[in-house]
Scaffold this motif. Structure first.
Motif, PDB file in Angstrom:
ATOM      1  N   ALA A  47       0.832  -1.201   0.000  1.00  0.00           N
ATOM      2  CA  ALA A  47       0.000   0.000   0.000  1.00  0.00           C
ATOM      3  C   ALA A  47       0.868   1.252   0.000  1.00  0.00           C
ATOM      4  O   ALA A  47       0.503   2.264  -0.579  1.00  0.00           O
ATOM      5  CB  ALA A  47      -0.927  -0.004   1.207  1.00  0.00           C
ATOM      6  N   ALA A  48       2.025   1.179   0.640  1.00  0.00           N
ATOM      7  CA  ALA A  48       2.931   2.320   0.694  1.00  0.00           C
ATOM      8  C   ALA A  48       3.772   2.429  -0.570  1.00  0.00           C
ATOM      9  O   ALA A  48       4.562   3.340  -0.711  1.00  0.00           O
ATOM     10  CB  ALA A  48       3.844   2.195   1.916  1.00  0.00           C
ATOM     11  N   GLY A  49       3.619   1.489  -1.499  1.00  0.00           N
ATOM     12  CA  GLY A  49       4.360   1.541  -2.746  1.00  0.00           C
ATOM     13  C   GLY A  49       5.757   0.980  -2.638  1.00  0.00           C
ATOM     14  O   GLY A  49       6.627   1.365  -3.409  1.00  0.00           O
ATOM     15  N   GLY A  50       5.984   0.058  -1.716  1.00  0.00           N
ATOM     16  CA  GLY A  50       7.314  -0.514  -1.562  1.00  0.00           C
ATOM     17  C   GLY A  50       7.277  -2.012  -1.399  1.00  0.00           C
ATOM     18  O   GLY A  50       6.209  -2.633  -1.417  1.00  0.00           O
ATOM     19  N   LEU A  51       8.453  -2.578  -1.265  1.00  0.00           N
ATOM     20  CA  LEU A  51       8.583  -4.007  -1.009  1.00  0.00           C
ATOM     21  C   LEU A  51       8.338  -4.274   0.467  1.00  0.00           C
ATOM     22  O   LEU A  51       8.592  -3.412   1.301  1.00  0.00           O
ATOM     23  CB  LEU A  51       9.994  -4.477  -1.385  1.00  0.00           C
ATOM     24  CG  LEU A  51      10.414  -4.245  -2.836  1.00  0.00           C
ATOM     25  CD1 LEU A  51      11.899  -4.546  -3.008  1.00  0.00           C
ATOM     26  CD2 LEU A  51       9.576  -5.090  -3.768  1.00  0.00           C
ATOM     27  N   ALA A  52       7.874  -5.463   0.795  1.00  0.00           N
ATOM     28  CA  ALA A  52       7.689  -5.836   2.189  1.00  0.00           C
ATOM     29  C   ALA A  52       9.054  -5.928   2.871  1.00  0.00           C
ATOM     30  O   ALA A  52      10.001  -6.470   2.304  1.00  0.00           O
ATOM     31  CB  ALA A  52       6.961  -7.172   2.286  1.00  0.00           C
ATOM     32  N   ASP A  53       9.164  -5.355   4.050  1.00  0.00           N
ATOM     33  CA  ASP A  53      10.422  -5.400   4.800  1.00  0.00           C
ATOM     34  C   ASP A  53      10.797  -6.834   5.141  1.00  0.00           C
ATOM     35  O   ASP A  53       9.932  -7.690   5.321  1.00  0.00           O
ATOM     36  CB  ASP A  53      10.291  -4.620   6.117  1.00  0.00           C
ATOM     37  CG  ASP A  53      10.271  -3.112   5.916  1.00  0.00           C
ATOM     38  OD1 ASP A  53      10.441  -2.652   4.773  1.00  0.00           O
ATOM     39  OD2 ASP A  53      10.078  -2.398   6.913  1.00  0.00           O
ATOM     40  N   GLY A  54      12.092  -7.067   5.241  1.00  0.00           N
ATOM     41  CA  GLY A  54      12.572  -8.375   5.680  1.00  0.00           C
ATOM     42  C   GLY A  54      13.694  -8.903   4.822  1.00  0.00           C
ATOM     43  O   GLY A  54      14.247  -8.212   3.967  1.00  0.00           O
ATOM     44  N   GLY A  95      14.995  -5.548 -10.970  1.00  0.00           N
ATOM     45  CA  GLY A  95      14.131  -6.551 -10.355  1.00  0.00           C
ATOM     46  C   GLY A  95      12.687  -6.337 -10.776  1.00  0.00           C
ATOM     47  O   GLY A  95      12.313  -5.256 -11.224  1.00  0.00           O
ATOM     48  N   VAL A  96      11.894  -7.398 -10.639  1.00  0.00           N
ATOM     49  CA  VAL A  96      10.464  -7.330 -10.918  1.00  0.00           C
ATOM     50  C   VAL A  96       9.740  -8.000  -9.756  1.00  0.00           C
ATOM     51  O   VAL A  96      10.049  -9.148  -9.409  1.00  0.00           O
ATOM     52  CB  VAL A  96      10.113  -8.028 -12.253  1.00  0.00           C
ATOM     53  CG1 VAL A  96       8.609  -8.027 -12.475  1.00  0.00           C
ATOM     54  CG2 VAL A  96      10.826  -7.358 -13.417  1.00  0.00           C
ATOM     55  N   LEU A  97       8.818  -7.265  -9.143  1.00  0.00           N
ATOM     56  CA  LEU A  97       8.018  -7.814  -8.055  1.00  0.00           C
ATOM     57  C   LEU A  97       6.938  -8.700  -8.661  1.00  0.00           C
ATOM     58  O   LEU A  97       6.169  -8.266  -9.517  1.00  0.00           O
ATOM     59  CB  LEU A  97       7.384  -6.691  -7.239  1.00  0.00           C
ATOM     60  CG  LEU A  97       6.516  -7.118  -6.063  1.00  0.00           C
ATOM     61  CD1 LEU A  97       7.329  -7.894  -5.032  1.00  0.00           C
ATOM     62  CD2 LEU A  97       5.877  -5.900  -5.415  1.00  0.00           C
ATOM     63  N   GLU A  98       6.889  -9.950  -8.223  1.00  0.00           N
ATOM     64  CA  GLU A  98       5.897 -10.885  -8.736  1.00  0.00           C
ATOM     65  C   GLU A  98       4.629 -10.815  -7.891  1.00  0.00           C
ATOM     66  O   GLU A  98       4.663 -10.341  -6.754  1.00  0.00           O
ATOM     67  CB  GLU A  98       6.486 -12.297  -8.747  1.00  0.00           C
ATOM     68  CG  GLU A  98       7.703 -12.359  -9.659  1.00  0.00           C
ATOM     69  CD  GLU A  98       8.095 -13.760 -10.039  1.00  0.00           C
ATOM     70  OE1 GLU A  98       7.758 -14.716  -9.322  1.00  0.00           O
ATOM     71  OE2 GLU A  98       8.752 -13.893 -11.078  1.00  0.00           O
ATOM     72  N   PRO A  99       3.500 -11.271  -8.416  1.00  0.00           N
ATOM     73  CA  PRO A  99       2.233 -11.189  -7.681  1.00  0.00           C
ATOM     74  C   PRO A  99       2.255 -11.875  -6.315  1.00  0.00           C
ATOM     75  O   PRO A  99       1.536 -11.462  -5.411  1.00  0.00           O
ATOM     76  CB  PRO A  99       1.227 -11.884  -8.617  1.00  0.00           C
ATOM     77  CG  PRO A  99       1.828 -11.769  -9.977  1.00  0.00           C
ATOM     78  CD  PRO A  99       3.305 -11.803  -9.775  1.00  0.00           C
ATOM     79  N   LEU A 120      10.024   1.425  -6.625  1.00  0.00           N
ATOM     80  CA  LEU A 120       9.129   0.390  -7.132  1.00  0.00           C
ATOM     81  C   LEU A 120       8.047   1.047  -7.966  1.00  0.00           C
ATOM     82  O   LEU A 120       7.332   1.928  -7.475  1.00  0.00           O
ATOM     83  CB  LEU A 120       8.499  -0.397  -5.975  1.00  0.00           C
ATOM     84  CG  LEU A 120       7.443  -1.424  -6.360  1.00  0.00           C
ATOM     85  CD1 LEU A 120       8.042  -2.544  -7.203  1.00  0.00           C
ATOM     86  CD2 LEU A 120       6.786  -1.994  -5.111  1.00  0.00           C
ATOM     87  N   ASP A 121       7.936   0.647  -9.214  1.00  0.00           N
ATOM     88  CA  ASP A 121       6.865   1.135 -10.074  1.00  0.00           C
ATOM     89  C   ASP A 121       5.649   0.252  -9.826  1.00  0.00           C
ATOM     90  O   ASP A 121       5.654  -0.929 -10.195  1.00  0.00           O
ATOM     91  CB  ASP A 121       7.292   1.038 -11.537  1.00  0.00           C
ATOM     92  CG  ASP A 121       6.212   1.512 -12.494  1.00  0.00           C
ATOM     93  OD1 ASP A 121       5.025   1.625 -12.089  1.00  0.00           O
ATOM     94  OD2 ASP A 121       6.543   1.756 -13.660  1.00  0.00           O
ATOM     95  N   PRO A 122       4.607   0.789  -9.159  1.00  0.00           N
ATOM     96  CA  PRO A 122       3.451  -0.040  -8.808  1.00  0.00           C
ATOM     97  C   PRO A 122       2.683  -0.566 -10.019  1.00  0.00           C
ATOM     98  O   PRO A 122       2.029  -1.593  -9.932  1.00  0.00           O
ATOM     99  CB  PRO A 122       2.581   0.881  -7.947  1.00  0.00           C
ATOM    100  CG  PRO A 122       3.044   2.253  -8.230  1.00  0.00           C
ATOM    101  CD  PRO A 122       4.459   2.163  -8.709  1.00  0.00           C
ATOM    102  N   GLN A 123       2.787   0.106 -11.152  1.00  0.00           N
ATOM    103  CA  GLN A 123       2.078  -0.341 -12.359  1.00  0.00           C
ATOM    104  C   GLN A 123       2.712  -1.606 -12.942  1.00  0.00           C
ATOM    105  O   GLN A 123       2.026  -2.565 -13.247  1.00  0.00           O
ATOM    106  CB  GLN A 123       2.110   0.776 -13.419  1.00  0.00           C
ATOM    107  CG  GLN A 123       1.398   2.024 -12.999  1.00  0.00           C
ATOM    108  CD  GLN A 123      -0.070   1.970 -13.324  1.00  0.00           C
ATOM    109  OE1 GLN A 123      -0.465   1.350 -14.291  1.00  0.00           O
ATOM    110  NE2 GLN A 123      -0.886   2.618 -12.513  1.00  0.00           N
ATOM    111  N   SER A 124       4.043  -1.592 -13.080  1.00  0.00           N
ATOM    112  CA  SER A 124       4.730  -2.708 -13.737  1.00  0.00           C
ATOM    113  C   SER A 124       5.343  -3.695 -12.752  1.00  0.00           C
ATOM    114  O   SER A 124       5.707  -4.803 -13.141  1.00  0.00           O
ATOM    115  CB  SER A 124       5.841  -2.164 -14.641  1.00  0.00           C
ATOM    116  OG  SER A 124       6.865  -1.562 -13.849  1.00  0.00           O
ATOM    117  N   GLY A 125       5.504  -3.276 -11.489  1.00  0.00           N
ATOM    118  CA  GLY A 125       6.186  -4.119 -10.510  1.00  0.00           C
ATOM    119  C   GLY A 125       7.693  -4.047 -10.633  1.00  0.00           C
ATOM    120  O   GLY A 125       8.430  -4.765  -9.962  1.00  0.00           O
TER     121      GLY A 125
END
Length: 122
Positions: A20-27, A87-91, A67-72
């Motif tokens: 929701a914040a437009g970023g990757l999950a921490d960890g 990198g590409v964020l996967e679903p 992180l581009d929220p449109q393309s991941g």
């Protein structure tokens, strides 16, 4: 079992708030390449995410990312982690990292980074 469900709920909430914040999950994300026939997962390192910053565990590689929220698409603003330029964020929340932009979509020229599985009872 109740502790496991609580941990799972917290993990899901963390992932949703980061998304929701437009970023990757921490960890920590363990990164693997797949080599040989049949392909075998080989760990190449660990990527640590905190807010909009990243660091490679046990290396001096760090920086910020967008992180581009449109393309991941994940663009590294510092040295590329583990030598992967993009990198590409996967679903499913995993990050697939590619050596170059030209390699995007070719999973055999990528590292797959995912959070370690939660241990039951922790």
């Amino acid at each position: 079992m109740k502790g496991f469900l609580t941990a799972l709920a917290l993990l899901a909430a963390s992932a949703l708030s980061a998304e929701a914040a437009g970023g990757l999950a921490d960890g920590r994300y363990n990164c693997f390449v797949f080599l040989g026939k049949p392909p075998k997962a080989t760990m190449v390192g660990a990527l640590l995410i905190s807010g909009s910053a990243y660091q490679v565990k046990d290396q001096a590689v760090r920086g910020d990312y967008d992180l581009d929220p449109q393309s991941g698409r994940v663009n590294w603003k510092g040295n590329p982690p583990l030598g992967f330029q993009v990198g590409v964020l996967e679903p499913d929340g995993k990050i697939r990292m590619y050596i170059s932009e030209a390699d995007i979509g070719n999973k055999w020229k990528a590292a797959l980074c995912s959070k370690p599985a939660a241990k039951e009872g922790s």
